[in-house]
Scaffold this active site. Structure first.
Site, PDB file in Angstrom:
ATOM      1  N   ASP A 214       0.886  -1.183  -0.178  1.00 11.26           N
ATOM      2  CA  ASP A 214      -0.031  -0.013  -0.297  1.00 11.26           C
ATOM      3  C   ASP A 214       1.152   1.179   0.091  1.00 11.26           C
ATOM      4  O   ASP A 214       2.004   0.933   0.356  1.00 11.26           O
ATOM      5  CB  ASP A 214      -1.041  -0.100   1.139  1.00 11.26           C
ATOM      6  CG  ASP A 214      -2.221   1.000   1.029  1.00 11.26           C
ATOM      7  OD1 ASP A 214      -1.939   2.040   0.160  1.00 11.26           O
ATOM      8  OD2 ASP A 214      -3.111   0.872   1.388  1.00 11.26           O
TER       9      ASP A 214
HETATM   10  C1  BGC Z   1      -4.879   3.284   0.146  1.00 10.16           C
HETATM   11  C2  BGC Z   1      -4.814   2.565  -1.139  1.00 10.16           C
HETATM   12  C3  BGC Z   1      -4.938   3.012  -2.489  1.00 10.16           C
HETATM   13  C4  BGC Z   1      -3.534   3.761  -2.335  1.00 10.16           C
HETATM   14  C5  BGC Z   1      -3.201   4.753  -3.402  1.00 10.16           C
HETATM   15  C6  BGC Z   1      -3.576   4.082   0.062  1.00 10.16           C
HETATM   16  O1  BGC Z   1      -3.902   5.258   1.060  1.00 10.16           O
HETATM   17  O2  BGC Z   1      -4.948   2.689   1.341  1.00 10.16           O
HETATM   18  O3  BGC Z   1      -6.324   1.575  -1.133  1.00 10.16           O
HETATM   19  O4  BGC Z   1      -4.814   2.040  -3.352  1.00 10.16           O
HETATM   20  O5  BGC Z   1      -3.333   4.746  -1.246  1.00 10.16           O
HETATM   21  O6  BGC Z   1      -3.750   5.475  -3.576  1.00 10.16           O
END
Ligand code: BGC
Length: 534
Positions: A214
């Site tokens: 993530d």
């Molecule tokens: C989120 C993800 C997301 C990523 C990219 C993170 O803060 O938890 O779900 O895909 O950011 O934006």
């Protein structure tokens, strides 16, 4: 060695590194589950317009994997048209409490339902030659302190509740990537958790694709490579690549291990390259129609006393009360928020569809969900003058979002008051709810019908009109419990839970990520690839 290590982290906020010398292309990833949020860096004000489909909690209420597949196909083709190789979704975490801030982005509290819908979604997107990133692995069911908290779960519970949706989808749909979560599992960050990544995903379930962090979830990069984390996102400016090289040179990370990781990365990268389709043009009108159809299948009729719905054509005057009828809430806040190609509202659609009926509108509350005496008085008058009242209520943006959990299941006090007041002067009350997660309904015995429309995407207003007028049968079924009282839920005493390790206050936030001050290393390029560092 340096080139191999360099492939283990991104080039920018959304893309991987190319190695021109070897013909290795860069791939582009973008959020996120119900539409495309393609943008440069982290400035989303100008993200590409894309069809905003219903969010996950709505989609799961269709109980229809084939529908999720259709929606996935549309998302896949929009990704192709925008040169996106991996769409960051679906989110399949279990709903542990109705208060989970991202419940709108997750399918269900039921592992099998979540798994089946995920399989449809993944097959749909990937049928278009675009990869998915099933997220957030694992046990990431609360937002509070998501970057430092540990989800402490015994093995049986993991295997019976938190894993099965991931497991089913890996085995049956092979997502090109899986995104590891920010949190720790039983004390070890998911991004360096060999039990999760090596043992479960790869060895036991047979994931052929790669694991991406993530955004900002990496802790110790070299440990992550050992544990099965292939790609760090967003970019870390070469800082962590050097750590990988050092670990190999020191002998704490076997080069053969790095080779395995890079092989998996390249397999998907080259697959993405081979699957690229040129000249795809999105038919925005068709996709809007599909979004309306999907949304219609997700709507759940919770109550319908005396068959008050569908609306009878003999009705001459209907009061439409509540700002959401004109300015719908149709998606959640956070990384999944997309810029829709258009927005359809229920008031306009009802007016178009039920020509013989006069609809009179009262706003009822402001964008924060607050009401006042004048707004109530106007709505009550409108209700008195009408044969039937449709009240639009739900949760405003500020009530549910990525990044925090809700404190309670309540609608804004203004919405509750509005419903109660109009219910005093008219018995024929239909409440339409727009929200991403379970809410309490203190007025449920005072109204004739309740329609749960969820966050229905850009065409959700049209789908509501379709259901209210009887054009579409409200065939959705809840995919999550709506407890009468929060106290009835097993997690009521401990959500969001704190494991005692969260140490906010001793560290700093950079972009998405919390950094423990004691562990900050000199010269780490904080915010690299991010457009802000705060
Ligand atoms: C989120 C993800 C997301 C990523 C990219 C993170 O803060 O938890 O779900 O895909 O950011 O934006």
């Amino acid at each position: 060695l340096e080139e191999k290590a360099s492939l283990c982290s991104g080039e920018t906020a959304w893309s991987t590194k190319a190695i021109t010398r070897l013909g290795i292309p860069s791939i582009f990833m973008t959020d996120g589950p119900h539409g495309l949020r393609k943008a440069e860096g982290f400035d989303f004000t100008n993200s590409v317009p894309s069809t905003c489909f219903p969010t996950a909690s709505a989609l799961a209420s269709s109980w229809n994997p084939a529908l999720a597949q259709k929606m996935g196909e549309a998302l896949g083709s929009e990704s192709q048209a925008n040169d996106v190789q991996i769409l960051l979704g679906p989110g399949v975490n279990m709903k542990r409490s109705p208060l989970g801030g991202r419940n709108f982005e997750y399918f269900s509290e039921d592992p099998v339902l979540a798994g089946k819908i995920a399989i449809g979604f993944i097959n749909g997107v990937q049928s278009q030659g675009v990869g998915t990133s099933m997220k957030h692995f694992a046990a990431n069911s609360q937002e509070a302190e998501r970057m430092s908290n540990s989800s402490n779960v015994d093995e049986r519970t993991l295997n019976e509740i938190y894993f099965p949706a991931f497991e089913m989808a890996v085995k049956e749909a092979q997502p090109w990537t899986v995104m590891c979560s920010y949190n720790k599992l039983n004390g070890t960050y998911a991004s360096e958790n060999s039990y999760l990544l090596n043992q479960m995903l790869k060895e036991k379930w047979g994931l052929q694709g790669f694991v991406v962090s993530d955004w900002g979830a990496v802790n110790e990069r070299a440990l992550g490579v050992g544990a099965g984390l292939h790609l760090e996102m967003p970019a870390s400016g070469g800082f962590n690549d050097k750590k990988i090289v050092e670990a190999v040179k020191k002998g704490t990370l076997a080069e053969a291990r790095l080779d395995e990781i890079v092989t998996d990365l390249l397999t998907i990268t080259l697959k993405a390259k081979d699957s690229h389709k040129k000249g795809i043009v999105v038919d925005k009108v068709k996709h809007n129609e599909l979004a309306r159809q999907v949304s219609g299948e997700c709507i759940v009729l919770l109550k319908n006393d005396n068959a008050i719905l569908p609306l009878k054509s003999a009705l001459k005057k209907i009061a439409i009360v509540g700002d959401f009828a004109k300015n719908p809430r149709y998606q959640g806040a956070g990384s999944s928020q997309v810029r829709p190609t258009q927005i359809v509202n229920a008031l306009n659609e009802l007016q178009k569809m039920a020509k013989g009926t006069q609809f009179s509108f009262s706003t009822g509350y402001n964008t924060a969900g607050e009401t006042d005496d004048a707004k109530i008085a106007e709505a009550v008058q409108n209700a008195k003058n009408s044969e039937l009242v449709i009240v639009f209520a739900g949760l405003p943006d500020s009530y549910e979002s990525e990044g925090f959990d809700r404190n309670n299941m309540d609608l804004p006090a203004g919405h509750n008051k509005l419903i109660s007041e109009v219910a005093k002067v008219n018995k024929n009350i239909v409440v339409v709810l727009m929200n991403g997660a379970a809410v309490s309904m203190p007025w449920k015995n005072d109204v004739a019908a309740i329609v749960e429309a969820y966050l229905g995407g850009q065409a959700g207003g049209g789908a509501i009109a379709d259901v209210l007028t009887g054009k579409v049968n409200p065939s959705g079924k809840l995919s999550e419990t709506f407890p009468a009282h929060l106290e009835d839920t097993p997690t009521a005493m401990d959500f969001p839970s704190k494991d005692g390790n969260a140490n906010y206050g001793e560290g700093i936030f950079i972009g998405y990520r919390y950094y423990d001050k004691k562990k900050i290393e000199p010269n780490f390029p904080f915010g690299y690839g991010l457009s802000y560092t705060s």
